[in-house]
Design an enzyme around this catalytic site. Structure first.
Site, PDB file in Angstrom:
ATOM      1  CG  ASP A 116      -1.840  -1.224   1.214  1.00 53.12           C
ATOM      2  OD1 ASP A 116      -2.398  -1.537   0.143  1.00 53.12           O
ATOM      3  OD2 ASP A 116      -1.982  -1.861   2.272  1.00 53.12           O
ATOM      4  CE1 TYR A 237       4.232  -7.111   3.264  1.00 54.95           C
ATOM      5  CE2 TYR A 237       3.650  -9.426   3.437  1.00 54.95           C
ATOM      6  CZ  TYR A 237       3.570  -8.214   2.781  1.00 54.95           C
ATOM      7  OH  TYR A 237       2.822  -8.107   1.622  1.00 54.95           O
TER       8      TYR A 237
END
Length: 524
Positions: A116, A237
């Protein structure tokens, strides 16, 4: 011979002079003409037909600074900043490696996973068909059954507009490239010592056009059925955060509850347009550890400058990592117990979550997501996209020279090293400013971490206190102690089935009607 000083002549003499010149010109043969030197004609650019060249399917591994872009994915609407994919697509088109006018679907564009706005990546991967010197050639064996096409490309993207190609940002701290370095003509074929064609130097060619905030790290030949999205085994991540005022042991306890396959509907953002009904995802590993600001090395100090959450899973939902981190911050601050994670995962009545450990009470059933603010995107990094070794063979443009590789590869390292050094200088200066300010403005009392067993009593006794609840990236959420509501007692969003149905009967039906009208118009 110098020209006469006409400005000093009387009017009568000027008129006589003009009449003399007219008579002289009239006596010149009308068929004679003065031949002026022809102006050199601009060289017409050679028309480049990419269809006349061989093609091959490759994977590209690249990193990017997310704060410079409006997210990773192509956007059909104009955005304030360019997208990473739009910038990369235009660079590939500029290098004549793809047909930019044909759109992403024409080259089979696929990404491993979306990030994002504000989120960065150290190892994003895309797969696509590009121009080649040697064609498809030998490729690694493919994952059996991996035949899905590029279904994750934005619909109706016909051409990436110039607005997606970033002009130099005057506010950027990253060094800018000189536009004169951009090569628009396709490079000549490279021949090996034995006269055989070598493959194009994809890393070097593309990086010469890209801005410094996006760097191609390596490329790999892949099979025709390879998919950067569906062939990925797992994704890793990292979320970097300051441990100041946080109970790291409590955060580790909460993070450990994520491991395994669970229903994450309460730990993600619901996108009704996707009509997702299955929110079960598998987390392979979690870890919270110290991280040095000089690199991702473990440090032994009792008070590390930074910590990092490592989160490894097979797939992730929309904003899932940032939702998880927001809950871990609440746990670390002592505002919520670690068991709140087990309760949030207990979302499906048909598959209830057991107590995480012996002696814990059965978790509360939470079928609808409570209201809470998600963590800041800046510290989040897609660290690694992992594939089977038989499917990819990452390589650079190194040519085996005496210094160990191609000069362009060293240029890439030096560019990233310079950016890193500049960031360290900014961090040092900011720390100096903070120290200078502390001489006049002492740091306020930090109530965190609050012991969970005495949370309610503490908040009652300090009801006038303002809580700066951490959100990561230096951001906080201000809340009055007297109005803090425990997570499981907050208002809930509508159930996912209701949200999906509401979208289908509203925006979904209108979208379907527009598509039907367009198809009817095309048929006519």
């Amino acid at each position: 011979m110098s020209s006469p000083q006409y400005e000093t002549w009387p009017r009568e003499e000027l008129i006589a002079r003009l009449r003399h010149l007219d008579a002289t010109l009239a006596s010149v043969d009308s068929h004679s003409r003065i031949v002026l030197p022809r102006r050199a004609e601009a060289r017409r650019p050679r028309k480049f037909d990419i269809s006349s060249y061989p093609r091959r399917k490759i994977a590209l591994k690249f990193c990017y600074s997310g704060w410079e872009y409006n997210g990773l994915v192509f956007q059909s609407d104009k955005t304030r900043r360019p997208t990473v994919e739009g910038t990369l697509y235009n660079a590939l088109s500029e290098c004549k490696l793809i047909d930019g006018a044909a759109g992403p679907q024409a080259c089979g564009w696929e990404r491993c996973g979306r990030t994002d706005v504000g989120v960065s990546s150290a190892s994003q991967v895309i797969s696509l068909w590009v121009r080649s010197n040697i064609g498809q050639g030998e490729t690694p064996s493919h994952i059996e059954g991996a035949t899905k096409s590029s279904v994750d490309v934005v619909e109706n993207v016909q051409k990436i507009t110039d607005s997606d190609f970033p002009a130099p940002d005057p506010d950027s701290e990253l060094p800018q490239l000189d536009a004169s370095e951009i090569e628009t003509a396709p490079p000549a074929p490279v021949l090996a010592d034995d006269g055989q064609k070598q493959e194009l130097r994809y890393v070097t060619i593309i990086n010469r056009v890209l801005p410094p905030s996006i760097r191609i790290l390596a490329w790999s030949p892949v099979s025709t059925s390879f998919s950067s999205r569906f062939s990925c085994l797992h994704r890793h991540y990292k979320y970097f955060f300051s441990p100041n005022g946080l109970d790291l042991d409590a955060m580790r306890d909460a993070a450990a509850r994520l491991v395994g396959e669970h229903d994450f509907r309460n730990l993600c953002k619901l996108d009704a347009a996707k009509q997702i009904t299955n929110f079960r995802r598998r987390i392979i590993r979690t870890n919270i550890r110290p991280a040095s600001i000089l690199g991702d090395d473990v440090v032994t100090s009792n008070q590390p400058h930074m910590c990092v959450l490592d989160l490894v899973g097979t797939a992730f939902l929309y904003n899932q990592v940032r939702h998880i981190m927001a809950i871990l911050f609440l746990v670390g601050a002592g505002l919520e117990p670690p068991s709140v994670v087990t309760a949030l995962l207990n979302a499906d009545p048909e598959r209830p979550e057991p107590p995480f450990r012996e002696g814990e009470a059965p978790p509360e059933l939470v079928t609808c997501k409570p209201e809470y603010q998600i963590a800041d995107p800046l510290p989040l990094v897609l660290w690694e996209c992992s594939y089977d070794e038989k499917d990819v063979k990452w390589q650079t443009d190194a040519d085996g020279s005496e210094n160990g590789g191609d000069a362009e590869v060293y240029t890439l390292y030096n560019q990233l090293s310079a950016i890193h050094a500049r960031s360290l200088i900014h961090s040092t200066l900011d720390a100096t400013f903070l120290k200078a300010a502390s001489n006049f403005h002492p740091p306020p009392h930090n109530p965190f971490p609050i012991h969970p067993s005495s949370r309610d009593e503490y908040l009652r006794e300090n009801s006038s206190m303002t809580l700066n609840v951490p959100l990561g990236g230096g951001m906080t959420h201000r809340a009055a102690a007297r109005t803090y509501i425990p997570l499981l007692r907050r208002n809930r969003f509508a159930h996912v089935d209701i949200v999906n149905e509401r979208w289908r009967k509203g925006k979904g039906e209108r979208r379907a009607a527009r598509r039907a009208e367009k198809l009817d118009a095309d048929d006519e």
